[in-house]
Design a protein around this motif. Structure first.
Motif, PDB file in Angstrom:
ATOM      1  N   ARG A 175       0.816  -1.224   0.000  1.00  0.00           N
ATOM      2  CA  ARG A 175       0.000   0.000   0.000  1.00  0.00           C
ATOM      3  C   ARG A 175       0.844   1.266   0.000  1.00  0.00           C
ATOM      4  N   VAL A 176       2.068   1.218   0.566  1.00  0.00           N
ATOM      5  CA  VAL A 176       2.846   2.465   0.654  1.00  0.00           C
ATOM      6  C   VAL A 176       3.970   2.601  -0.372  1.00  0.00           C
ATOM      7  N   VAL A 177       4.389   1.478  -0.972  1.00  0.00           N
ATOM      8  CA  VAL A 177       5.478   1.568  -1.952  1.00  0.00           C
ATOM      9  C   VAL A 177       4.872   1.734  -3.348  1.00  0.00           C
ATOM     10  N   PRO A 178       5.308   2.747  -4.097  1.00  0.00           N
ATOM     11  CA  PRO A 178       4.755   2.952  -5.433  1.00  0.00           C
ATOM     12  C   PRO A 178       4.987   1.729  -6.327  1.00  0.00           C
ATOM     13  N   VAL A 179       4.026   1.439  -7.188  1.00  0.00           N
ATOM     14  CA  VAL A 179       4.165   0.309  -8.100  1.00  0.00           C
ATOM     15  C   VAL A 179       5.254   0.637  -9.126  1.00  0.00           C
ATOM     16  N   THR A 180       6.180  -0.299  -9.339  1.00  0.00           N
ATOM     17  CA  THR A 180       7.226  -0.084 -10.345  1.00  0.00           C
ATOM     18  C   THR A 180       7.226  -1.273 -11.296  1.00  0.00           C
ATOM     19  N   GLN A 181       8.127  -1.203 -12.285  1.00  0.00           N
ATOM     20  CA  GLN A 181       8.222  -2.300 -13.248  1.00  0.00           C
ATOM     21  C   GLN A 181       9.102  -3.436 -12.704  1.00  0.00           C
ATOM     22  N   SER A 182       9.650  -3.218 -11.512  1.00  0.00           N
ATOM     23  CA  SER A 182      10.569  -4.207 -10.969  1.00  0.00           C
ATOM     24  C   SER A 182       9.895  -5.563 -10.841  1.00  0.00           C
ATOM     25  N   ASN A 183      10.699  -6.631 -11.083  1.00  0.00           N
ATOM     26  CA  ASN A 183      10.063  -7.953 -10.984  1.00  0.00           C
ATOM     27  C   ASN A 183      10.206  -8.551  -9.595  1.00  0.00           C
ATOM     28  N   ILE A 184      10.636  -7.728  -8.620  1.00  0.00           N
ATOM     29  CA  ILE A 184      10.630  -8.270  -7.258  1.00  0.00           C
ATOM     30  C   ILE A 184       9.448  -7.675  -6.480  1.00  0.00           C
ATOM     31  N   HIS A 185       8.965  -8.437  -5.523  1.00  0.00           N
ATOM     32  CA  HIS A 185       7.841  -7.978  -4.710  1.00  0.00           C
ATOM     33  C   HIS A 185       8.280  -6.752  -3.899  1.00  0.00           C
ATOM     34  N   PRO A 186       7.404  -5.741  -3.730  1.00  0.00           N
ATOM     35  CA  PRO A 186       7.826  -4.521  -3.010  1.00  0.00           C
ATOM     36  C   PRO A 186       8.266  -4.775  -1.565  1.00  0.00           C
TER      37      PRO A 186
END
Ligand SMILES: C[S@@+](CC[C@H](N)C(=O)[O-])C[C@H]1O[C@@H](n2cnc3c(N)ncnc32)[C@H](O)[C@@H]1O
Length: 299
Positions: free
Chosen positions: A194-205
């Protein structure tokens, strides 16, 4: 994203390189300080039909499951020892008279351990525990989340996770824990999502926060520091120490220790830059992506 939902048998990394740098010899004894699922131990035993391996792990289940299977195959050539590699000298006391030609440590966790140990996988809803060996650690990740101060949590996530969103995550934890106790991986993972912006990274936030908690709970860096000193002490002259790290915090400890030992002429460095997996290996085993092997020979 990687599939994380099914049990995965652990695939050993950098096997050819481990054999090359250990330089397995006939009639010699090797210590595998991180037995896991036994992939490297098997490779050593198969490489040289008259060598022996003393295999250590603090995870009883790993020794019971994979160790007993390998013992059926290799008999007395394999000895299994339960214990913390931080106290290697004490743990292998039964082998004090044996000349040790090589020691291998493949740090971190095995794939199946991540699956079956409560708290280690960000993808499975389990109690927020994270202890690889409850007999060796007392404090769980849930207790850290509940009792650390805001400052302590920030330092932890930053130092051991290098988490960019530490401030936001810690604020959310402090707010949440005043309302309810965080007890499960799912609660913590969802809070971070909920607090980390969604990125294209393939790892879980939540991966970095989970890594930080795991390192702290299991005292991973302290254990490595102590292991390295004991390993060099135990090796016979010309014996080899091979270490595989999976993140920069581990690798930095190994690199610095090897350099210091080389400076005072206790060892000769065999790998100045560190060896990484080939593209082909990473293609077949994504876990090899971050592996880095370093080796020294005792003088
Ligand atoms: C990456 S796995 C090793 C995999 C193994 N090389 C193989 O081929 O299957 C790391 C193993 O080290 C063990 N381990 C981690 N820290 C330890 C410690 N301080 N003492 C003993 N074992 C430890 C874990 O329980 C885990 O089984």
């Amino acid at each position: 994203m990687k599939t994380q939902h099914s049990v995965r048998t652990h695939i050993p990394v950098l096997v050819d390189e481990v054999l090359e740098y250990l330089k397995v010899m006939p009639d010699s004894t090797y210590i595998d300080a991180t037995f896991g699922a036994g992939g490297h131990t098997r490779a050593i035993l198969e490489q040289e039909p008259t060598c022996n391996v003393v295999a250590l792990d603090w995870d009883k289940k790993a020794l019971e499951t994979y160790g007993e299977l390998l013992k059926q195959e290799f008999g007395n050539r394999l000895s299994l020892v339960w214990g913390n590699f931080a106290h290697l000298y004490k743990v292998i006391r039964d082998y004090k008279e044996v000349a040790i030609a090589g020691i291998l440590a493949d740090f971190g966790t095995s794939q199946d351990q991540i699956f079956r140990t409560a708290g280690l996988s960000v993808y499975r809803d389990t109690p927020l525990d994270m202890r690889m060996s409850p007999a060796h650690q007392k404090v769980t990740a849930a207790e850290i989340i509940a009792h650390f101060t805001e400052r302590e949590l920030r330092d932890l996530f930053w130092e051991y996770g290098q988490e960019r969103y530490t401030k936001q995550i810690v604020s959310a934890i402090i707010r949440m824990r005043s309302i309810q106790t965080l007890r499960t991986t799912k609660q913590l993972a969802q809070l971070i999502e909920r607090v980390v912006p969604v990125t294209q990274s393939n790892i879980h936030p939540a991966t970095r926060v989970f890594q930080a908690l795991r390192i702290y709970v299991n005292k991973e860096l302290d254990n490595i520091t102590s292991f390295l000193k004991e390993a060099v002490r135990i090796l016979m002259p010309e014996g080899r120490l091979v270490c595989i790290s999976f993140h920069s915090l581990e690798d930095r400890l190994v690199k610095q220790f090897f350099k210091e030992q080389a400076d005072v002429l206790h060892v000769k460095q065999l790998t100045l830059k560190g060896i990484t997996a080939s593209k082909q290996e990473v293609f077949h085993n994504a876990s090899a992506r971050s592996a880095r092997l370093r080796a020294v020979q005792k003088l």
